[in-house]
Scaffold this motif. Structure first.
Motif, PDB file in Angstrom:
ATOM      1  N   LEU A 135       0.599  -1.195   0.000  1.00 18.07           N
ATOM      2  CA  LEU A 135      -0.175   0.038   0.122  1.00 18.07           C
ATOM      3  C   LEU A 135       0.847   1.229  -0.021  1.00 18.07           C
ATOM      4  N   HIS A 176       8.778  -3.174   8.150  1.00 15.84           N
ATOM      5  CA  HIS A 176       7.702  -3.528   7.213  1.00 15.84           C
ATOM      6  C   HIS A 176       8.062  -3.792   5.808  1.00 15.84           C
ATOM      7  N   SER A 206       3.073  -7.417   1.932  1.00 18.99           N
ATOM      8  CA  SER A 206       1.964  -6.193   2.608  1.00 18.99           C
ATOM      9  C   SER A 206       0.439  -6.559   1.918  1.00 18.99           C
ATOM     10  N   MET A 207      -0.043  -5.603   1.489  1.00 16.10           N
ATOM     11  CA  MET A 207      -1.244  -5.747   0.496  1.00 16.10           C
ATOM     12  C   MET A 207      -0.942  -6.638  -0.557  1.00 16.10           C
ATOM     13  N   ARG A 244      -8.529   5.738   8.161  1.00 17.71           N
ATOM     14  CA  ARG A 244      -7.452   6.175   7.125  1.00 17.71           C
ATOM     15  C   ARG A 244      -7.893   6.865   5.813  1.00 17.71           C
ATOM     16  N   ARG A 280       6.611   3.435  10.376  1.00 17.18           N
ATOM     17  CA  ARG A 280       5.590   2.531   9.997  1.00 17.18           C
ATOM     18  C   ARG A 280       6.445   1.267   8.960  1.00 17.18           C
ATOM     19  N   TRP A 281       7.472   1.980   8.542  1.00 20.73           N
ATOM     20  CA  TRP A 281       8.070   1.115   7.236  1.00 20.73           C
ATOM     21  C   TRP A 281       9.309   0.679   7.503  1.00 20.73           C
TER      22      TRP A 281
HETATM   23  O1  LIG Z   1       1.947  -1.763   3.715  1.00 18.91           O
HETATM   24  C1  LIG Z   1       0.880  -2.359   3.426  1.00 18.91           C
HETATM   25  O2  LIG Z   1       0.625  -2.898   2.271  1.00 18.91           O
HETATM   26  C2  LIG Z   1      -0.438  -2.279   4.073  1.00 18.91           C
HETATM   27  C3  LIG Z   1       0.189  -2.207   5.602  1.00 18.91           C
HETATM   28  C4  LIG Z   1       0.204  -0.300   5.511  1.00 18.91           C
HETATM   29  O3  LIG Z   1      -0.534   0.425   5.221  1.00 18.91           O
HETATM   30  C5  LIG Z   1       1.582   0.078   6.165  1.00 18.91           C
HETATM   31  C6  LIG Z   1       1.458   1.591   6.534  1.00 18.91           C
HETATM   32  O4  LIG Z   1       0.967   1.951   7.539  1.00 18.91           O
HETATM   33  O5  LIG Z   1       1.817   2.209   5.617  1.00 18.91           O
END
Ligand SMILES: O=C(O)CCC(=O)CC(=O)O
Length: 258
Positions: A30, A239, A95-96, A133, A152-153
């Protein structure tokens, strides 16, 4: 750059390598686009036909006018394989993109030789969280969530060590179409494969980032326990592990696809 017309919309994709070689499809997370796979495409293209695409709503693939769901994201991959006349391919999604891979393993097993499901889960986050979101970016634009994305990443150590790489990804997120991003948040809000992943029969490797706060190592372990014969590997990363631990991710992928 080629485009494919699918369900009245345009899907942007790119191929690297020789079409005579075994095919591997790479699917982005995402808020990113197909360029997130540059390192893996370079590592694989010597002996694989690497097909990557901008997931619907991302990069140069518009979301389209209909709501996006996981089935649509999965059917886009099937349409791309059909368009390229590829019967069977390996698939690696993060992830997605990893949720898309699970959907494909459940609904189109005959098309996939192997699945690599990286930094993903059968259910990511909560419906409320994703819908909040989506509403936030629809109202305030991408800046509302882009500022917090790096944390987050990536791990703090990677953010400090590679500020230019992190800034490039976050800048791309800021430029991402808010409607497309929101449509995929809404798809994730309704995506729950927990009752179905045990039916996946393709050989499967789960990749988890040891410091991933979004799709945790426990999420990866749960997937491994559910999917018959699945293998679990961890990387020292958060992530977006294919960038934070790029060389290790590429080596893992190469070894698994051999
Ligand atoms: O990364 C993803 O595909 C889904 C999880 C996500 O959105 C990580 C973020 O918070 O950017």
């Amino acid at each position: 750059m080629p485009y494919l017309e699918v369900a009245g919309d345009r899907l942007h994709y790119r191929t690297d390598g020789d079409a005579a070689h075994p095919c591997v499809v790479l699917s982005n997370s995402l808020g990113t686009d197909l360029s997130m796979w540059d390192a893996q495409a370079a590592a694989l293209a010597t002996d694989h036909y690497v097909v990557r695409y901008d997931a619907r709503g991302h990069g140069q693939s518009p979301a389209g006018s209909a709501p996006v769901d996981l089935a649509r994201l999965g059917q886009d991959v099937i349409a791309l394989l059909d368009h390229l006349h590829i019967d069977r391919a390996a698939f690696c999604g993060i992830s997605m993109g990893g949720m898309t891979g699970q959907w494909l393993g459940i609904h189109a097993p005959q098309r996939f030789t192997q699945l690599v499901l990286a930094n993903t889960a059968a259910r990511i986050g909560s419906a409320d969280g994703w819908l909040t979101r989506a509403a936030q970016v629809r109202q305030d634009g991408m800046a509302a969530i882009a500022d917090g994305a790096a944390a987050r990443w990536f791990t703090p150590a990677f953010i400090e060590r590679e500020p230019a790489i992190v800034a490039q990804l976050v800048d791309r997120l800021r430029e991402q179409d808010a409607g497309g991003y929101a449509a995929c948040c809404e798809a994730l809000a309704h995506a729950d494969l927990r009752a179905d992943v045990a039916s996946i029969t393709a050989p499967c490797m789960i990749v988890a980032g040891l410091s991933d706060p979004v799709t945790t190592p426990a999420d990866g372990a749960w997937l491994q326990q559910q999917i018959p014969g699945a293998k679990l590997t961890t990387l020292p990363a958060s992530h977006i592990s294919n960038i934070e631990a790029g060389a290790a991710f590429s080596a893992l992928l190469r070894a698994y696809l051999e």
